[in-house]
Every structure is written in C-alpha cells, then in structure tokens.
Design a protein around this motif. Structure first.
Motif, short mmCIF file in Angstrom:
data_model
loop_
_atom_site.label_atom_id
_atom_site.label_comp_id
_atom_site.label_asym_id
_atom_site.label_seq_id
_atom_site.Cartn_x
_atom_site.Cartn_y
_atom_site.Cartn_z
N HIS A 197 1.61 -14.26 2.12
CA HIS A 197 2.81 -15.08 2.37
C HIS A 197 3.66 -15.31 1.12
N ASN A 198 3.50 -14.44 0.13
CA ASN A 198 4.46 -14.34 -0.97
C ASN A 198 5.44 -13.29 -0.44
N SER A 199 6.66 -13.73 -0.03
CA SER A 199 7.49 -12.84 0.78
C SER A 199 8.66 -12.22 0.00
N ILE A 243 14.74 -10.52 -13.64
CA ILE A 243 13.92 -9.34 -13.36
C ILE A 243 12.49 -9.61 -13.85
N ALA A 244 11.50 -9.30 -13.02
CA ALA A 244 10.09 -9.48 -13.42
C ALA A 244 9.50 -8.10 -13.72
N SER A 245 8.56 -8.06 -14.67
CA SER A 245 8.01 -6.75 -15.05
C SER A 245 7.04 -6.21 -14.00
N CYS A 298 4.78 -7.26 -9.99
CA CYS A 298 4.53 -8.18 -8.89
C CYS A 298 3.36 -7.62 -8.09
N GLY A 299 2.22 -8.29 -8.15
CA GLY A 299 1.01 -7.76 -7.51
C GLY A 299 1.07 -7.78 -6.00
N ASN A 300 1.53 -8.91 -5.42
CA ASN A 300 1.62 -8.98 -3.96
C ASN A 300 2.69 -8.01 -3.47
N GLY A 301 3.80 -7.95 -4.20
CA GLY A 301 4.89 -7.05 -3.82
C GLY A 301 4.46 -5.59 -3.90
N PRO A 346 1.56 -7.29 -16.86
CA PRO A 346 2.24 -7.78 -18.04
C PRO A 346 3.08 -9.03 -17.77
N THR A 347 3.21 -9.50 -16.50
CA THR A 347 3.92 -10.76 -16.27
C THR A 347 3.17 -11.87 -17.02
N PRO A 348 3.88 -12.81 -17.64
CA PRO A 348 3.21 -13.82 -18.47
C PRO A 348 2.62 -14.96 -17.64
N CYS A 392 0.59 -15.76 -5.93
CA CYS A 392 1.14 -14.87 -6.96
C CYS A 392 0.04 -13.86 -7.29
N GLY A 393 0.27 -12.60 -6.99
CA GLY A 393 -0.77 -11.57 -7.13
C GLY A 393 -1.20 -11.36 -8.57
N THR A 394 -0.21 -11.23 -9.48
CA THR A 394 -0.59 -11.04 -10.88
C THR A 394 -1.24 -12.32 -11.40
#
Ligand SMILES: N[C@@H](CCC[C@H](N)C(=O)O)C(=O)O
Length: 327
Positions: free
Chosen positions: A11-13, A75-77, A79-82, A167-169, A231-233
């Motif tokens: 449900h992270n959409s 912009i994000a480096s 996205c695990g769920n995505g 690599p997302t912080p 948040c996957g990451t």
C-alpha cells in the motif's frame, strides 16, 4: 491515448508511466509536474506517494530503467516497493521472470516469486549498495563520521539512531512505545525534512518495534511524502540494522518478516564479503488503469484522465491477505 498503471507494494502507492510507448518522452520538468498533480488526493482521485517512470535503459543488460519521483516532485535514487511493481510490469511486457532494472545508482536484480498469498503476485528486488559514510546522506553537525546505534542528543534525549543509505538515506531507531512510533516519529520526520542543519537534503525516518526473532514492525516518515504505509528501502535498511545491532535476535540464514501499516514484506540479508545486500520480497499489485490523451499528459493537464479498476481482483485478494495478518 496513454495508459498509466496505479500500483502498490504494501500500500505504498504509485502511478507507473511507461515512456517507451511514447513517440516523444516527457522531459524531467514535465514528469515532475505530472507527479505533483497525479499524487495529490482529491474528491474521487486516489493520489499516491510517487510516480515511477519507465524508460529504455541507457546501456546493455537491464530490461528497463526506473526513475522515482516523490509526491512533492523531488527525485529519489531508489524505491524498493516501487521497484517490485516495475519488475512485474517489465516481466509481463517482456515475458521474463528474472532480470535487472537500471536505477539512478546501479542495475538491480529482480525476480518473480511465488504468490505472496492466494491471488497476490509477488516479486523480489535487490536493495544495494549499503553505505554508512556521512557523504552518502549527507549529514552534518552531528559530530560523527557514521551513526551507529548511538544517541544524538540534538535529535532526541533517549532514542538511539543508526543511519544507513541503500542508496536512499535512512535514519533508523528501535523504539518501545506506540507514542514514539507515531508522535515522536512525526515530529522528527517533519523536522529533518524541513530546512535543518543535520540532514540538509532530508532523510527517511524509520521507527521499528521488535516483535520477536527475525520479526519487526516498521513505520516510516518518508522524505518527499510524509507518513507512508510502507517504505521498501526503509524496511530493508532497518532489517540490516536489526541484524547488526541485535545479532542474537536475527538468524540471517532465514527470512525476516517485516510488518508495516500497509501489510507485510519479507527480507533476506546477504552477507557477501565483497558487497553485502538485502533482498526485499513482497506484493506487486496493480489497482487501476488510467487512460489520458498523450497531449494532456505532456501539458500537465489530466482533467480528462479516467481511472478504472483492473479486473483481476488482486486488490481484493491483497486486502484479504492484510486482514488475516497477525499484526
Ligand atoms: N518508498 C520508497 C522510498 C522512496 C524514496 C524516498 N521518498 C526518498 O526520497 O528517499 C521505497 O519503497 O523504498
């Protein structure tokens, strides 16, 4: 007519836009503007946490390239769920079950997995590289070169923090009370994602409760979004921190189970000597198809967009899976 897919992982959409189908791909400015509009929830429009843009890869090897735009247009480096949903999209488009996807920093391995629950398609994705050095965030004014299971009195009086970029912080803390999981997380997340001297580019803040051996509940205040269902990451970085800080509670030869407000994922920790990495396994669900005339998409108007649910019943199956979870 262009078609976007409204998708989610835990449900992270997101809205997923395949630019390879266009004669003229959108410019970065155009898809940032599009993300900001599409992600806003209003009336009967569901909104989302971000836009996933699929392009041709820039080099040989990967099946496609993913760019992640947060709801606020940053912009994000990664996205695990995505990435799980992009993996499913490319898998169905190309008829392949294991391949790599180009992301901002590296090509990441993805693979189709057995259904997560009846009628719930699942994929696993590589989360890497894992970094602790302050440049990778960046962070400053904290008198530390790396933040590992330590108090940071300028942020909180008793919580311990660990900072991992994947690599997302991500800033991670293991907490015990529900108040910390909600109120403290909200306050700190807001503070570190507004102008501040400690994390000048903002940071994803993850608070976790230890539920047992190899088992966590993780709640995230996401940079560029705010509170998110998952948040996957973040769940991957928190799994890694769990294995380092509490090795007595983590058997890395087995999967970890990570509950979150949007459901549950599994993680596997790979302690490869050269480069450790984390595998994130979970649902990749398609909710709706969105149709919109291409010229409206590029001009930033999507008043004529039409949203209709996919006919697979997979969102109902996912919600049934969540309703039966123990946490
Ligand atoms: N929800 C994502 C992470 C998205 C990136 C984040 N907002 C950032 O700016 O770093 C995930 O599932 O990993």
């Amino acid at each position: 007519m262009t078609e976007l897919v409204h998708v989610h992982g835990s449900h992270n959409s997101f809205y997923l836009l395949d630019q390879t189908l266009f004669e003229t791909p959108l410019s970065q400015k155009q898809f940032i503007q599009l993300a900001q509009k599409l992600c806003q929830q209003k009336d009967d429009w569901p909104g989302a946490d971000g836009l996933l843009v699929v392009d041709e890869p820039t080099h040989a090897g990967p099946l496609g390239k993913m760019t992640v735009v947060n709801a606020d247009g940053s912009i994000a480096s990664m996205c695990g769920n995505g990435l799980r949903t992009v993996a499913r999209y490319l898998s169905e488009r190309e008829g392949q079950t294991a391949f790599t996807v180009e992301t901002a920093e590296s090509d990441l391995k993805v693979r189709q997995e057995a259904n997560f629950a009846p009628g719930v398609p699942a994929f696993s994705v590589e989360i890497s590289p894992i970094r602790f050095n302050k440049k990778a965030f960046p962070f400053d004014h904290l008198e530390k070169e790396r933040i590992f299971d330590t108090k940071l009195p300028v942020l909180h009086d008793y919580l311990h923090f660990t900072a991992i970029a994947v690599p997302t912080p991500h800033l991670i803390s293991f907490v015990e009370t529900d108040e910390d999981l909600t109120d403290t997380l909200g306050q700190l997340g807001q503070r570190l994602n507004a102008e501040n001297p400690y994390f000048p580019d903002g940071v994803n803040v993850n608070f976790a409760k230890i539920l047992g051996k190899n088992t966590l509940f993780v709640q995230t205040y996401e940079r560029g979004v705010g509170f998110t269902n998952a948040c996957g990451t973040g769940m991957s970085a928190t799994s890694y921190a769990f294995s380092m800080i509490h090795p007595e509670l983590v058997d890395v030869s087995k999967e970890l189970t990570i509950y979150n407000p949007g459901g549950m994922v599994k993680t596997r920790i790979h302690q490869d000597k050269e480069q450790p990495w984390i595998e994130l396994i979970g649902n990749a669900t398609f909710i709706d198809k969105v149709t919109i005339p291409e010229e409206y998409l590029s001009s930033g108007h999507f008043d004529l967009a039409q949203l209709r649910p996919v006919q697979t019943g997979e969102e109902t199956n996912y919600n049934r899976f969540v309703a039966n979870l123990p946490h």
